[in-house]
Design a protein around this motif. Structure first.
Motif: not given
Lengths: 196, 237
Positions: B123-129, B158-161, B167-183
């Motif tokens: 999972r990839v996170y950008s800062f929640a704000g 950071s959100r773009r990154l 998206s790249e991780l979801a292709r290579r590591l099955p089960g990973s979410p398609e969209a990033p989260a913020s925290a």
């Protein structure tokens, strides 16, 4: 059988009976003794509401077990005899969030956790002070720490309209992170619209 | 005489107007499109073990090995790579941030392995704000960026990154979410650069080698996401 042997045997029999009675009593006391977490919770938890207090539907946010590992929270509605006072009501709701999870897979907060205090200021700022178990017994990680904080925030959003923002303390102190990842230094703004 | 007084009056009014102006809220603009350094941050270290698996796996060790394995891959892609720690030493959040903040054109990636989550997902996170600043906050001097809000001007990049990487991780590591989260990831808050956190699941695995076997897929995903970010940092993926 001489007299001395008889006396010794009777003495041993008496000792055995006394030991059996003592052991039974000790066991009963041990099984009844509350765990340290239960004892602490009993000391600080909200005073019991009157038996006549009406049952109120309460929405608690736990992990969605069907999505295990995906980090989704889902509401579960239960009925609680809630107090009128918002601070007392918040303590009741958060205590239920800690202890009433339907299964270990639902749990977002450690069972041994205790809510030590809850304060609500007139401007809607709330302070929840938890025992050290929040830092030591919550699984370390961004996902698990975020689920712990989100379950608290969303449960308050859903049940305490007066709470606008939340500060989490541990043993009365501000902590830099929950368990190494999630920032606890700021206020958590509650997004009332987000609670379904 | 009148003319001289008129000029003095005009200059005085102009000066007062200039001084009365609100300071520009965020005078420091992020550098866009000129990224050349990746700061890799293996989380924790030293006395701070991070997440601990049932068989004794420690997050601090796993992420350090992952970070070292990423270095040659990213260098081959033309990145200058810096690590916030080389070995098992504890660095504060601020010390790690200082590495990135002193480096113009840096991109920051903090690496973690959590205690929960489905094995082999990331999972990839950008800062929640940031919460709004209080109305009575002291006015900020132009050119100064508050250390504890350093990530604020970089949130969008950071959100773009994060979106590219997830998206790249979801292709290579099955089960990973398609969209990033913020925290509200503490390490990201005072990074004055595009910054994301990556958490791999999880230390609950029995054998560290199972997680380390994911390193090539992870490296490829990170390299591709960074290349796409460098090529078009402005475009939302």
């Amino acid at each position: 059988m001489n007299r001395a042997l008889k006396i010794t045997l009777v003495g041993l029999a008496v000792l055995l009976v006394v030991a059996a009675i003592s052991w039974r009593g000790l066991r009963q006391r041990l099984t009844r003794a509350p765990s340290p977490a239960q004892a602490q919770r009993a000391l600080v938890e909200a005073p019991a509401t009157s038996p006549a207090a009406p049952l109120v539907p309460v929405r608690l946010y736990w992990a969605a077990p069907e999505d295990e590992g995906r980090g989704r929270l889902a509401p579960v509605e239960i009925q609680l005899p809630l107090a009128e006072d918002p601070e007392q009501r918040a303590r009741q709701v958060l205590n239920a969030l800690i202890v009433d999870a339907p299964s270990p897979q639902h749990r977002t907060l450690p069972l041994e956790l205790t809510l030590l205090a809850f304060y609500l200021l007139p401007d809607g700022s709330a302070v929840a002070d938890f025992s050290h178990d929040l830092a030591t017994a919550t699984p370390s990680g961004i996902l698990s720490e975020q689920m712990a904080v989100d379950s608290i925030a969303r449960t308050l959003e859903a049940n305490l309209p007066a709470v606008r923002r939340l500060k989490i303390l541990i043993q009365g102190q501000e902590q830099e992170t929950l368990a190494g990842h999630l920032d606890l230094t700021g206020w958590i703004e509650l997004q009332r619209a987000a609670a379904p | 005489m009148w003319q001289r007084n008129h000029w003095l009056l005009t200059a005085g009014v102009g000066l007062v107007a200039l001084l009365a102006q609100e300071p520009t809220p965020w005078p420091i603009e992020p550098i866009e499109g000129d990224y050349r350094t990746v700061v890799l941050d293996p989380g924790h270290g030293g006395a701070d073990s991070g997440a601990r698996g049932g068989t004794g796996l420690l997050e601090k060790d796993l992420v350090l090995r992952l970070a070292h394995s990423l270095v040659p891959v990213l260098e081959r892609e033309g990145w200058r790579v810096m690590l916030t720690r080389q070995g098992d030493e504890l660095r504060s959040f601020d010390e790690r941030a200082a590495v990135a903040n002193a480096e113009p054109g840096a991109v920051f990636l903090t690496l973690h392995t959590g205690s929960t989550g489905s094995f082999g997902t990331a999972r990839v996170y950008s800062f929640a704000g940031f919460a709004p600043e209080p109305a009575d906050a002291n006015p900020r001097s132009p050119g100064l960026l508050p250390w504890d809000r350093a990530q604020q001007p970089y949130l969008e990049s950071s959100r773009r990154l994060a979106a590219l990487l997830q998206s790249e991780l979801a292709r290579r590591l099955p089960g990973s979410p398609e969209a990033p989260a913020s925290a509200a990831v503490r390490q990201l808050r005072n990074i004055a650069a595009p910054a994301v956190a990556l958490e791999l699941a999880s230390v609950a695995v029995d054998d560290a080698r199972a997680l380390e076997a994911l390193a090539p897929a992870l490296a490829e995903a990170i390299a591709r996401a960074l290349a796409a970010f460098r090529a078009a940092p402005e475009r939302t993926p």
